[in-house]
Write an enzyme that holds these catalytic residues in place. Structure first.
Site, short mmCIF file in Angstrom:
data_model
loop_
_atom_site.label_atom_id
_atom_site.label_comp_id
_atom_site.label_asym_id
_atom_site.label_seq_id
_atom_site.Cartn_x
_atom_site.Cartn_y
_atom_site.Cartn_z
N GLY A 56 0.83 -1.20 0.00
CA GLY A 56 0.00 0.00 0.00
C GLY A 56 0.87 1.26 0.00
N SER A 128 6.40 -4.51 -2.29
CA SER A 128 6.04 -3.13 -2.56
C SER A 128 6.24 -2.33 -1.27
CB SER A 128 4.63 -3.05 -3.12
OG SER A 128 4.36 -1.81 -3.68
N TRP A 129 5.24 -1.56 -0.81
CA TRP A 129 5.38 -0.85 0.47
C TRP A 129 5.75 -1.82 1.59
CZ3 TRP A 129 6.33 2.86 3.70
CH2 TRP A 129 5.93 2.72 5.04
N ASP A 291 9.39 -3.41 -13.97
CA ASP A 291 8.59 -2.79 -12.91
C ASP A 291 8.65 -1.27 -13.08
OD1 ASP A 291 7.50 -1.79 -10.56
OD2 ASP A 291 8.36 -3.37 -9.30
N HIS A 319 5.63 -4.86 -11.72
CA HIS A 319 5.36 -4.67 -10.29
C HIS A 319 4.38 -5.70 -9.75
CE1 HIS A 319 5.74 -2.18 -6.71
NE2 HIS A 319 4.43 -2.25 -6.55
#
Length: 338
Positions: A56, A128-129, A291, A319
Site C-alpha cells: 500500500g 512493494s510498500w 517494474d 510490479h
C-alpha cells in the site's frame, strides 16, 4: 484477482499456490493512540513463525497471501496496518486522525503483535510498500528477524516517490497530465528529488478536505494514475486500484498520500545506507525487470548492500509479478521453512 502488496494472482493461470486455508485464531490488538489492529494466524500453531507485511501502504491483508506458505511447516501471521482493512479507526472516515499513523508506529505495532503472540523471532514476507516496512522493522529489530522474502522491492526514498508520481509521466504523459490536473492548487508539482513531491503533498491536503466530493475526486484521480502505471501488466479483472471497494480505496489513497508526502518519515537512502544492520539475516529479493512502479535500481542497490540477500530478477514481470515471480517466492519460502 487478489492483490497483495504489489503481486497479483490471475485466476486464469495455473494454480501453483498451497490450498486455501482459514485462520485458527484472530483478534484485535490495542496498540495505543486509540488504534486497534486486526491480526490472524493460520497453518501450524507449532510451525515456523512468519509475518506477512502487506503493501500500500493501506492495502490491508488478504487471504491469498496465506497460500504462499506450507501450512504444515509455517505458523503464518497476517495483520492489517493502522487505518486499513479490519483495523480501527478506519482511514476512510475523515474524522480518523492520521498523526499517529507513521512508519515508526507500524514498527512498534509489529513488535507489540510479536510479543502478544509469544513469538521470539519470525520470517518476514511482503512486497512493494511491505518491503519498506520489512526493512525498517528488520533494521530496528534485527534480532527478531530470521529471514526475509521480499518482492517488488521499494525503500520509499523521495527519489522513488518522485519517479512514481512525476517521472513515470514520461511514459504515460496523458495520464500524468490528468493526475496533475487533479490537484490544481499544487504550486510545485515536481519538487526536488530530495523533498516529498509537491503534487503528492497537494493530494494529501485534498484527501483531508471536509468536502466528501473533493475527497472522492482526489481518490479517483489518484487511482486512475496508479492504474495507468500498472496498465502494461495488469491482467483481466478489476483494476488494481480503481477496482477496490470504495471504503478500502479511500483509506488506501489517503494513507498512501499521507506516507509519501512525508517520505515515510525516513532519511533519504536510509534503508540502503543502513543495510549493514541486516548482517546475518538471509533474504530472497524478487523483482520484475519491467517494474514501472519501482524500477529495478532499488532492488539492485539493496542486493549490493546486503551480503546475505540474493536477488532474482524476473525478466518478463513488472510490479504485479506473474507466474515466475510466484514460483520464486514459493521456492524461497519453502527453502526457509526448514
Amino acid at each position: 484477482m487478489a492483490r497483495w502488496g504489489g503481486t497479483e494472482v490471475d485466476p486464469s493461470e495455473p494454480d501453483e499456490l498451497y490450498p486455501p486455508i482459514e485462520p485458527y485464531a484472530s483478534g484485535m490488538l490495542e496498540v495505543g493512540d486509540g488504534h486497534s489492529v486486526y491480526w490472524e494466524a493460520c497453518g501450524n500453531p507449532d510451525g515456523k513463525p512468519a509475518l506477512v507485511v502487506h503493501g500500500g501502504p493501506g492495502s490491508g491483508c488478504g487471504p491469498q497471501a496465506r497460500r504462499y506458505f506450507d501450512p504444515e511447516r509455517y505458523r503464518v501471521v497476517l495483520f492489517d496496518q493502522r487505518g486499513c482493512g479490519r483495523s480501527t479507526p478506519h482511514a476512510s472516515d475523515p474524522a480518523t486522525d492520521l498523526r499517529h499513523n507513521t512508519t515508526h508506529h507500524l514498527i512498534a505495532d509489529m513488535e507489540r503483535l510479536r510479543e502478544h503472540l509469544g513469538i521470539t523471532d519470525w520470517l518476514l514476507y511482503g512486497g512493494s510498500w511491505g518491503s519498506t516496512l520489512i526493512l525498517a522493522y528488520a533494521q530496528a529489530h534485527p534480532e527478531r528477524v530470521t529471514e526475509a522474502v521480499i518482492a517488488s522491492v521499494t525503500t520509499t526514498r523521495r527519489s522513488e516517490i518522485d519517479w512514481l508520481y512525476r517521472g513515470a509521466g514520461q511514459i504515460f504523459p496523458e495520464a500524468w497530465h490528468a493526475f496533475r490536473e487533479g490537484a490544481p492548487e499544487a504550486t510545485d508539482p515536481t519538487g526536488p528529488a530530495t523533498e516529498p513531491a509537491g503534487l503528492v503533498a497537494a493530494y494529501a491536503r485534498l484527501l483531508e478536505s471536509p468536502d466528501p466530493a473533493v475527497r472522492e475526486r482526489a481518490t479517483a484521480a489518484w487511482c486512475a494514475w496508479e492504474d495507468a502505471v500498472l496498465s502494461l501488466e495488469a491482467g483481466p479483472g478489476p483494476a488494481p486500484y480503481s477496482g477496490r471497494p470504495d471504503r478500502d480505496q479511500q483509506a488506501m489513497v489517503r494513507i498512501c498520500a499521507h506516507y509519501f508526502s512525508h517520505g515515510a518519515w525516513l532519511r533519504e537512502n536510509q534503508l540502503i545506507d543502513e543495510a549493514h544492520r541486516l548482517a546475518g539475516i538471509p533474504a530472497a529479493l524478487v523483482h520484475g525487470r519491467f517494474d514501472l512502479g519501482s524500477p529495478l535500481t532499488t532492488a539492485w542497490e539493496l542486493d549490493r548492500a546486503w551480503p546475505e540477500a540474493e536477488l532474482t530478477v524476473i525478466d518478463d514481470a513488472g510490479h504485479l509479478g506473474g507466474p515466475a515471480t510466484r514460483r520464486a517466492v514459493l521456492a524461497a519460502l519453502d527453502g526457509f521453512a526448514g
